[in-house]
Design an enzyme around this catalytic site. Structure first.
Site, short mmCIF file in Angstrom:
data_model
loop_
_atom_site.label_atom_id
_atom_site.label_comp_id
_atom_site.label_asym_id
_atom_site.label_seq_id
_atom_site.Cartn_x
_atom_site.Cartn_y
_atom_site.Cartn_z
N ALA A 172 11.40 -7.04 -8.62
CA ALA A 172 10.47 -6.75 -7.53
C ALA A 172 10.43 -7.88 -6.51
CB ALA A 172 9.08 -6.48 -8.08
N HIS A 196 6.71 -4.55 -0.92
CA HIS A 196 5.35 -4.89 -0.56
C HIS A 196 5.38 -6.01 0.49
CE1 HIS A 196 1.48 -7.03 -1.14
NE2 HIS A 196 1.00 -5.85 -1.45
N ARG A 198 4.32 -8.93 0.61
CA ARG A 198 4.57 -10.29 0.13
C ARG A 198 6.04 -10.52 -0.23
NH1 ARG A 198 0.60 -12.50 -4.39
NH2 ARG A 198 1.88 -14.37 -4.01
N LYS A 199 6.85 -9.47 -0.16
CA LYS A 199 8.26 -9.60 -0.51
C LYS A 199 9.08 -10.01 0.72
CE LYS A 199 7.31 -8.10 -4.68
NZ LYS A 199 5.87 -7.81 -4.62
N ILE A 200 10.32 -10.46 0.47
CA ILE A 200 11.16 -10.98 1.55
C ILE A 200 11.52 -9.89 2.56
CG2 ILE A 200 13.32 -10.66 0.27
CD1 ILE A 200 14.26 -13.31 1.55
#
Length: 373
Positions: A172, A196, A198-200
Site C-alpha cells: 500500500a 490514498h 498520503r501515498k506517493i
C-alpha cells in the site's frame, strides 16, 4: 501548484507566532492533473471509460507486472486478493501484528483467520523466523507488508514458508520501492497498492492489484464489477462487489505515474533533511543495503512518543502515531503476545512528510521534536 490535504486525525493548531500549520501530508498535484480531470468531465463518461485502462497500463509498467487492476481502495485490493485465492472458513493467513488493520480485516471478512506474527520494533517489518513458526497445515497465504515503504526481507520470507503457500504483498505504501533489483508490487503472487492522499501517487481514494497471473487478474476484474463475466448474454458465475475505480479518479493518478521517479526523488530529498537533523537524536527510518525505500511516510521512534505527539500538535505541526498493534484492537485481542508490535505501537511517530515540504518546514519539525528526545 495545487496542494490538497488528506483527512488526518491531527488537530492542527495556530502554531508558533507567524507560522502556519504544517500538514501531515500534502499531495503533489497541479496543472497536469487538472487538465486530465477536465478532459474526463468534458467527455461526460466519469466511470467505466478509457482512463481506467490507461491508468492500469501505466501502473503495470511502473511496477513491472503483466497486469494491474484498479479498484476503489487499498482495502478493496486486499479483500479481492483474498477472495481470488479462495480464502474462507478455516483458512489461515499470516499477517504482521503491527500494520494498518485493513491487512487483517481483509482476511477476516472472507471468514478466514488472520494469524498475527510479531515484528522487529526498529524496522517495523515482520520477522521471517516467526513466520516459519506460525505456518500450519491450514496456512493458505502470507500477507507481507512493506510498512511505510520499507521493503520486507523477501528472500528470508520466501525460505520461511513452503513453496505452495503464496506470498501476497501489502504494498500500500511501497509504490516506487525496490527489493534489490525488483520493484515492490512485483515480488509476490499478487500485490495490493493504495492511492490514498498520503501515498506517493494518489487518486483521492483508490487501490490496485498487480500480478503476472492472467487468471488471477481476470478473477479480480470480475469480482470488482459485481462478478459479471463477459459474453453474450453476460453472466455472473459467482457474486462480486462494486469495487470499481472511476475514470475521473484514474485521470488524477495518470500524470503522477508518469513522474513517479521525480515524486520519489523529492521524498528522498525531504527524508535526507530529516536524517541530517534527527538520525542521532531519535530512531530514524532506514533501509537494507541494496534496497530502495518507498518513503510513504517518515516514521521515527522515541520513548516519549505521546508527549511529542501532543507537543507537536500544540505547535501546529500535524503528527500521528505510526500505525496499530493489531492485537491491541478489540477485534483481535487474545491472539498471543507480540512485544515487538507493542513496542512499535508505543514509540512510533509519523512526522509531516511530503515531497512538497521545504527545508524550513523540516527545520521547524525537527526543532520541536528534539525537546522530547
Amino acid at each position: 501548484m495545487i496542494t490538497g490535504v488528506p483527512g488526518t486525525s491531527g488537530d492542527g493548531g495556530a502554531g508558533a507566532a507567524g507560522a502556519g500549520p504544517i500538514r501531515l501530508a500534502r499531495p503533489d498535484v497541479g496543472a497536469d492533473e487538472l487538465a486530465a480531470i477536465s478532459e474526463v468531465l468534458e467527455s461526460g463518461q466519469l466511470t467505466m471509460g478509457p482512463w481506467v485502462e490507461t491508468f492500469e497500463e501505466a501502473l503495470a509498467r511502473a511496477v513491472g507486472t503483466a497486469h494491474a487492476v484498479a479498484v476503489s481502495s487499498g482495502t478493496a485490493a486486499l479483500h479481492l486478493a483474498m477472495l481470488a485465492l479462495g480464502i474462507g472458513e478455516g483458512d489461515e493467513v499470516i499477517v504482521p501484528a503491527y500494520t494498518f488493520p485493513a491487512t487483517a480485516n481483509a482476511v477476516e471478512l472472507c471468514r478466514g483467520r488472520a494469524v498475527l506474527v510479531d515484528v522487529d520494533p526498529e524496522t517495523f517489518l515482520v520477522r521471517p523466523e516467526l513466520v516459519a513458526e506460525a505456518v500450519t497445515p491450514r496456512t493458505r497465504a502470507v500477507l507481507a507488508v512493506h510498512l511505510f515503504g520499507r521493503p520486507v526481507e523477501w528472500e528470508e520470507l520466501q525460505t520461511a514458508v513452503p513453496q505452495d503457500v503464496p506470498l501476497v504483498e501489502d504494498a500500500a505504501g511501497a509504490l516506487g520501492a525496490r527489493y534489490r533489483e525488483t520493484a515492490c508490487g512485483a515480488l509476490g503472487l499478487m500485490a495490493c497498492l493504495s492511492f490514498h492522499p498520503r501515498k506517493i501517487v494518489t487518486t483521492g481514494e483508490g487501490g490496485a492489484v498487480t500480478t503476472d497471473e492472467s487468471e488471477l487478474a481476470a478473477s479480480i476484474r470480475r469480482l470488482r464489477h459485481h462478478g459479471i463475466a463477459g459474453g453474450t448474454p453476460a453472466d455472473i458465475p459467482s457474486p462480486g462487489l462494486n469495487y470499481r475505480l472511476a475514470d475521473v479518479l484514474c485521470a488524477l493518478g495518470v500524470p503522477q505515474l508518469e513522474r513517479l521517479e521525480s515524486l520519489l526523488a523529492a521524498r528522498e530529498r525531504v527524508a535526507g533533511w530529516y536524517e541530517e537533523r534527527l538520525a542521532h537524536i531519535v530512531g530514524a527510518p532506514g533501509v537494507s543495503e541494496g534496497d530502495r525505500h518507498g518513503w510513504q511516510a517518515y516514521v521515527v521512534t522515541l520513548d516519549r512518543r505521546d508527549e511529542a505527539l501532543a507537543g507537536l500538535r500544540a505547535e501546529g505541526i500535524e503528527a500521528q502515531i505510526g500505525t496499530y498493534a493489531v492485537s491491541a484492537l478489540t477485534a483481535y485481542r487474545h491472539r498471543g503476545s507480540f512485544p515487538g508490535a507493542d513496542r512499535a505501537y508505543a514509540r512510533a511517530l509519523a512526522l509531516p512528510f511530503a515531497g512538497t515540504m521545504t527545508e524550513d518546514e523540516v527545520d521547524r519539525v525537527a526543532t520541536a521534536l528534539v525537546r522530547y528526545a
